[in-house]
Design a protein around this motif. Structure first.
Motif, PDB file in Angstrom:
ATOM      1  N   GLU A  50       0.886  -1.172   0.000  1.00  0.00           N
ATOM      2  CA  GLU A  50       0.000   0.000   0.000  1.00  0.00           C
ATOM      3  C   GLU A  50       0.915   1.211   0.000  1.00  0.00           C
ATOM      4  OE1 GLU A  50      -2.482   0.024   3.492  1.00  0.00           O
ATOM      5  OE2 GLU A  50      -4.147  -0.856   2.397  1.00  0.00           O
ATOM      6  N   ASN A  51       0.409   2.313  -0.539  1.00  0.00           N
ATOM      7  CA  ASN A  51       1.244   3.515  -0.638  1.00  0.00           C
ATOM      8  C   ASN A  51       1.615   4.067   0.737  1.00  0.00           C
ATOM      9  OD1 ASN A  51       1.102   3.297  -3.360  1.00  0.00           O
ATOM     10  ND2 ASN A  51      -0.522   4.817  -3.605  1.00  0.00           N
ATOM     11  N   SER A  52       2.730   4.750   0.766  1.00  0.00           N
ATOM     12  CA  SER A  52       3.213   5.349   2.011  1.00  0.00           C
ATOM     13  C   SER A  52       4.289   6.371   1.680  1.00  0.00           C
ATOM     14  CB  SER A  52       3.824   4.248   2.894  1.00  0.00           C
ATOM     15  OG  SER A  52       4.589   4.802   3.940  1.00  0.00           O
ATOM     16  N   THR A  53       4.326   7.442   2.436  1.00  0.00           N
ATOM     17  CA  THR A  53       5.477   8.350   2.395  1.00  0.00           C
ATOM     18  C   THR A  53       6.234   8.256   3.712  1.00  0.00           C
ATOM     19  OG1 THR A  53       4.401   9.848   0.859  1.00  0.00           O
ATOM     20  CG2 THR A  53       6.223  10.759   2.148  1.00  0.00           C
ATOM     21  N   ARG A  54       5.557   8.598   4.829  1.00  0.00           N
ATOM     22  CA  ARG A  54       6.208   8.677   6.133  1.00  0.00           C
ATOM     23  C   ARG A  54       6.796   7.342   6.606  1.00  0.00           C
ATOM     24  NH1 ARG A  54       3.122  12.639   5.668  1.00  0.00           N
ATOM     25  NH2 ARG A  54       1.996  11.100   4.491  1.00  0.00           N
ATOM     26  N   THR A  55       5.950   6.327   6.662  1.00  0.00           N
ATOM     27  CA  THR A  55       6.382   5.060   7.262  1.00  0.00           C
ATOM     28  C   THR A  55       7.504   4.438   6.434  1.00  0.00           C
ATOM     29  OG1 THR A  55       4.070   4.810   7.906  1.00  0.00           O
ATOM     30  CG2 THR A  55       5.502   2.912   8.247  1.00  0.00           C
ATOM     31  N   HIS A  56       7.326   4.434   5.113  1.00  0.00           N
ATOM     32  CA  HIS A  56       8.323   3.826   4.237  1.00  0.00           C
ATOM     33  C   HIS A  56       9.656   4.581   4.334  1.00  0.00           C
ATOM     34  CE1 HIS A  56       8.988   1.786   0.045  1.00  0.00           C
ATOM     35  NE2 HIS A  56       9.989   1.603   0.877  1.00  0.00           N
ATOM     36  N   THR A  57       9.577   5.898   4.179  1.00  0.00           N
ATOM     37  CA  THR A  57      10.809   6.698   4.172  1.00  0.00           C
ATOM     38  C   THR A  57      11.511   6.663   5.526  1.00  0.00           C
ATOM     39  OG1 THR A  57       9.658   8.150   2.652  1.00  0.00           O
ATOM     40  CG2 THR A  57      11.744   8.952   3.530  1.00  0.00           C
ATOM     41  N   SER A 135       4.098   0.981  14.655  1.00  0.00           N
ATOM     42  CA  SER A 135       5.168   1.997  14.681  1.00  0.00           C
ATOM     43  C   SER A 135       4.567   3.399  14.794  1.00  0.00           C
ATOM     44  CB  SER A 135       6.084   1.877  13.453  1.00  0.00           C
ATOM     45  OG  SER A 135       5.401   2.154  12.251  1.00  0.00           O
ATOM     46  N   GLN A 136       3.401   3.628  14.171  1.00  0.00           N
ATOM     47  CA  GLN A 136       2.724   4.924  14.303  1.00  0.00           C
ATOM     48  C   GLN A 136       2.268   5.124  15.752  1.00  0.00           C
ATOM     49  OE1 GLN A 136       1.989   7.391  11.796  1.00  0.00           O
ATOM     50  NE2 GLN A 136       1.402   8.599  13.574  1.00  0.00           N
ATOM     51  N   SER A 137       1.735   4.054  16.329  1.00  0.00           N
ATOM     52  CA  SER A 137       1.240   4.165  17.694  1.00  0.00           C
ATOM     53  C   SER A 137       2.389   4.500  18.649  1.00  0.00           C
ATOM     54  CB  SER A 137       0.578   2.840  18.086  1.00  0.00           C
ATOM     55  OG  SER A 137      -0.045   2.967  19.321  1.00  0.00           O
ATOM     56  N   HIS A 258      -1.986  14.273  14.346  1.00  0.00           N
ATOM     57  CA  HIS A 258      -2.609  13.695  13.148  1.00  0.00           C
ATOM     58  C   HIS A 258      -1.545  12.774  12.541  1.00  0.00           C
ATOM     59  CE1 HIS A 258      -4.379  13.159   9.226  1.00  0.00           C
ATOM     60  NE2 HIS A 258      -5.306  14.085   9.372  1.00  0.00           N
ATOM     61  N   PRO A 259      -1.880  11.515  12.242  1.00  0.00           N
ATOM     62  CA  PRO A 259      -0.839  10.615  11.716  1.00  0.00           C
ATOM     63  C   PRO A 259      -0.340  11.029  10.341  1.00  0.00           C
ATOM     64  CG  PRO A 259      -3.010   9.557  11.664  1.00  0.00           C
ATOM     65  CD  PRO A 259      -3.174  10.847  12.407  1.00  0.00           C
ATOM     66  N   ALA A 260      -1.194  11.811   9.619  1.00  0.00           N
ATOM     67  CA  ALA A 260      -0.874  12.241   8.261  1.00  0.00           C
ATOM     68  C   ALA A 260      -0.803  11.020   7.325  1.00  0.00           C
ATOM     69  CB  ALA A 260       0.389  13.066   8.211  1.00  0.00           C
ATOM     70  N   PRO A 261      -0.963  11.176   6.004  1.00  0.00           N
ATOM     71  CA  PRO A 261      -1.114  12.456   5.317  1.00  0.00           C
ATOM     72  C   PRO A 261      -2.411  13.168   5.710  1.00  0.00           C
ATOM     73  CG  PRO A 261      -1.594  10.629   3.828  1.00  0.00           C
ATOM     74  CD  PRO A 261      -1.056  10.024   5.066  1.00  0.00           C
TER      75      PRO A 261
END
Ligand code: CP
Length: 314
Positions: A50-57, A135-137, A258-261
């Protein structure tokens, strides 16, 4: 009380307060410049379906900062497009010598079948469907702890698209365990009675005025299906969003997360994303350090990092 370093990290379901506090302290040490030594070369691969910017990067950055070798994986250019299963993909990269796979997948609990096989390769869950986002939590817990120095009786409201949100599920569970007081707000159709054991479902105006942490959720348009046809961004913003008017009612030391995006102008007024109370970009910064910790603790379990190297942190 001690905790057991885990070979895989897929959920916060069994995570103790001791482990959360350990992870926050170690993340703060990494933030202050701490380095660790790997006992041998370590290879990581980030499998994002699934797409990701924050978690992947940030996993990618965390792996590199820890000295790991990162192999590239593009789901659209992989043999998954020829029908290869996730299980066979993971076994393949294990055979090639990858030590650790960070996986995001649309299927809830995709990791269960992988864990049953007791593979050598470690699995780190970067988000499963509407299941968990550990990881977000953990980065959210770090951000709250840095602000308030405790979780006890901190009032956290989680507002918006609760039903589709793996962030909400992970956070309501972990926050409650840590002693925070959770409340919910948002459209009734995005609330489920099974959330009631974690907190009351109130109006947005009520929770915004009373919260120490106003945690907004992204409206997940990609998961709305037919509901998207009737979805009006402007109406949603007025009824459930953090408007400038609602912002003015927030408590003096309260913060916005806010977890964003972010859908600017939908769940939050665009100008409030960079407001004094916003910790949205701080969350992203903390995310990289927390992901360094998640990877490090998995490597301790694998014997690649010495526990004694964590110096001062159990
Ligand atoms: N918060 C979060 O998971 O963002 P990404 O989807 O960009 O990784």
């Amino acid at each position: 009380m001690a905790f057991k370093y885990q070979h895989d990290l897929v959920t916060v379901a069994d995570m103790s307060e001791t482990e959360v506090l350990h992870k926050i302290k170690l993340a703060q040490l990494f933030k202050a410049g701490k380095r660790i030594t790997l006992n041998r070369p370590v290879y990581a691969m980030n499998l994002f379906f699934e797409n990701s910017t924050r978690t992947h990067t940030s996993f990618d950055m965390a792996e590199r900062r820890l000295g790991m070798q990162v192999l590239q994986f593009d789901a659209n250019a992989s043999s998954v497009t020829k029908g290869e299963t996730l299980e066979d993909t993971v076994k393949t990269i294990q055979a090639i010598g990858v030590d650790l796979a960070v996986i995001r997948h649309s299927e809830n609990e995709y990791y269960n079948d992988l864990l049953k096989q007791n593979l050598d390769i470690s699995i780190v869950n970067a988000g499963d469907g509407s299941g968990q986002h550990p990881s977000q939590s953990l980065l959210d817990m770090m951000t709250i702890y840095e602000e308030f120095g405790t979780f006890k009786d901190i009032k956290v409201s989680i507002i918006g698209d609760l039903n589709h949100s793996r962030v909400a599920r992970s956070n309501m569970e972990l926050l409650t365990r840590l002693g925070a007081k959770v409340a919910f707000a948002g459209p009734n159709q995005w609330y489920d009675d099974k959330f009631a054991k974690y907190g009351a479902h109130l109006t947005v105006d009520e929770v915004v005025q009373d919260s120490d942490v106003v945690m907004l959720l992204r409206v997940q348009k990609e998961r709305l299906g037919d509901e998207l046809n009737d979805f009006d961004e402007g109406k949603y913003h007025q009824k459930y969003g953090l408007t400038k008017e609602r912002y003015a009612t927030m408590k003096e030391n309260s913060i916005i997360m806010h977890p964003a995006p972010v859908n600017r102008g939908v769940e939050i007024d665009s100008n409030l994303v960079e407001s004094d109370k916003s910790r949205i970009f701080k969350q992203m910064e903390n995310g990289m350090y927390m992901r360094m910790v998640i990877l490090t603790d998995v490597m301790v379990a694998k014997g690649i990092v010495n526990k004694t190297d964590l110096l001062g942190v159990d």
